[in-house]
Design a protein around this motif. Structure first.
Motif, mmCIF file in Angstrom:
data_model
loop_
_atom_site.group_PDB
_atom_site.id
_atom_site.type_symbol
_atom_site.label_atom_id
_atom_site.label_comp_id
_atom_site.label_asym_id
_atom_site.label_seq_id
_atom_site.Cartn_x
_atom_site.Cartn_y
_atom_site.Cartn_z
ATOM 1 N N ARG A 51 5.145 -2.926 -0.611
ATOM 2 C CA ARG A 51 5.308 -4.383 -0.646
ATOM 3 C C ARG A 51 5.416 -4.917 0.775
ATOM 4 N N MET A 52 4.785 -6.061 1.026
ATOM 5 C CA MET A 52 4.930 -6.716 2.320
ATOM 6 C C MET A 52 6.317 -7.351 2.388
ATOM 7 N N VAL A 101 0.310 -7.125 -2.492
ATOM 8 C CA VAL A 101 0.216 -7.148 -1.039
ATOM 9 C C VAL A 101 -0.707 -8.290 -0.614
ATOM 10 N N THR A 109 -4.010 0.335 1.718
ATOM 11 C CA THR A 109 -4.496 -1.038 1.890
ATOM 12 C C THR A 109 -5.804 -1.057 2.671
ATOM 13 N N ILE A 144 5.205 -3.382 5.972
ATOM 14 C CA ILE A 144 5.106 -2.974 4.579
ATOM 15 C C ILE A 144 6.113 -1.865 4.305
#
Length: 304
Positions: free
Chosen positions: A206-207, A20, A43, A202
């Motif tokens: 995963r972005m 990320v 995150t 996201i």
């Protein structure tokens, strides 16, 4: 600038975050969006040091974020982190003192922010006796009371009435205008679209997209809306450079590939019947979000 650099995190067999990466600039409001379980809160907790990353790092102005730098971050957790039986004023002063403010400065900051956020008359109340919306306002006061250099807010608008949403939006915009990077997560995509300079999406840890709403719109190509009276079925199907998104009851929405001449499309529509409307379509963030997530590969697909 706040940088999240190739951060990875695993819980047992589950890969919660995978490489990320994104940045939040000074003076920017950054919207962090994704479904439940996508990785937003994980995150944010890594940014705050509540969780440690398995890989990657978090930087502030080029320096790895350590305990000292984290004292300068204002954090608002999704789950309210206030002591329910403690009075509002005592609690906020205590938190301000923990961040290094002296007694007088802490008292002044508490007064300033509680009045700004509309809970100045509740300083003597226990947190548990406040409405959920007022608890949320006090939680934001706790994030702001030490004049942080960075704001990290997890679902700050949850449970707020429209008036409180407007007050909080104004405060966040003012902090950004003063040079503070602001990152917040939210499921209220209309609000994210209105308030944020850039957005990060996201999915499955995963972005899958980062950019302004205009950037996200550009990813999908231009779209047009046509209202053609009585066109023949499938009239737009074979137009070059055109993808038919909606076609029925005289209403057609098309996606135009790069370089497609919209005047050619208009001429084809006029040949199909009287055109009552022809305009560019600006999809809202809710639609852009859905399209981006659908287009992103499922976990493991890239390695297959």
């Amino acid at each position: 600038m706040l940088e999240i650099v190739r951060v990875g995190k695993r819980f047992g067999s589950r890969q919660a975050l995978e490489d990320v990466s994104f940045t939040v600039e000074r003076g920017e409001v950054f919207g962090f969006v994704g479904s439940n379980g996508a990785g937003k809160t994980t995150t944010m907790r890594i940014v705050l040091g509540v969780l440690s990353a398995d890989s990657g790092e978090v930087r502030w102005n080029g320096r790895a974020v350590d305990a000292d730098l984290r004292r300068r971050i204002g954090y608002m957790p999704e789950e309210r982190g206030l002591y329910p039986k403690m009075r509002v004023g005592d609690q906020l002063q205590y938190l301000a003192r923990l961040h290094g403010l002296g007694r007088a400065d802490a008292a002044a900051a508490v007064t300033r922010w509680t009045e700004r956020l509309g809970v100045g008359d509740r300083l003597g109340d226990e947190v548990q006796k406040l409405s959920l919306g007022n608890q949320q306002r006090v939680q934001l006061c706790a994030a702001l009371v030490h004049d942080p250099e960075v704001l990290v807010l997890d679902e700050p608008f949850s449970g707020l009435d429209p008036t409180a949403v407007e007050v909080m939006s104004t405060v966040l915009r003012a902090k950004a205008d003063a040079g503070v990077p602001v990152i917040f997560s939210s499921h209220q995509l209309e609000l994210v679209e209105r308030l944020c300079d850039r957005i990060g999406i996201i999915a499955d840890g995963r972005m899958v997209a980062v950019g302004s709403v205009a950037d996200l719109r550009a990813r999908g190509g231009a779209s047009a809306v046509l209202d053609v009276e009585g066109p023949p079925a499938g009239w737009a199907t074979d137009l070059p450079g055109v993808e038919v998104l909606v076609d029925g009851d005289g209403h057609t929405r098309l996606r135009l590939a790069a370089g497609t001449d919209d005047q050619d499309v208009l001429r084809a529509a006029l040949a199909a019947g009287p055109v009552r409307e022809f305009r560019r379509w600006r999809p809202p963030l809710t639609e852009l979000y859905r399209d981006v997530v659908r287009a992103s590969p499922a976990p493991g697909d890239a390695a297959a």
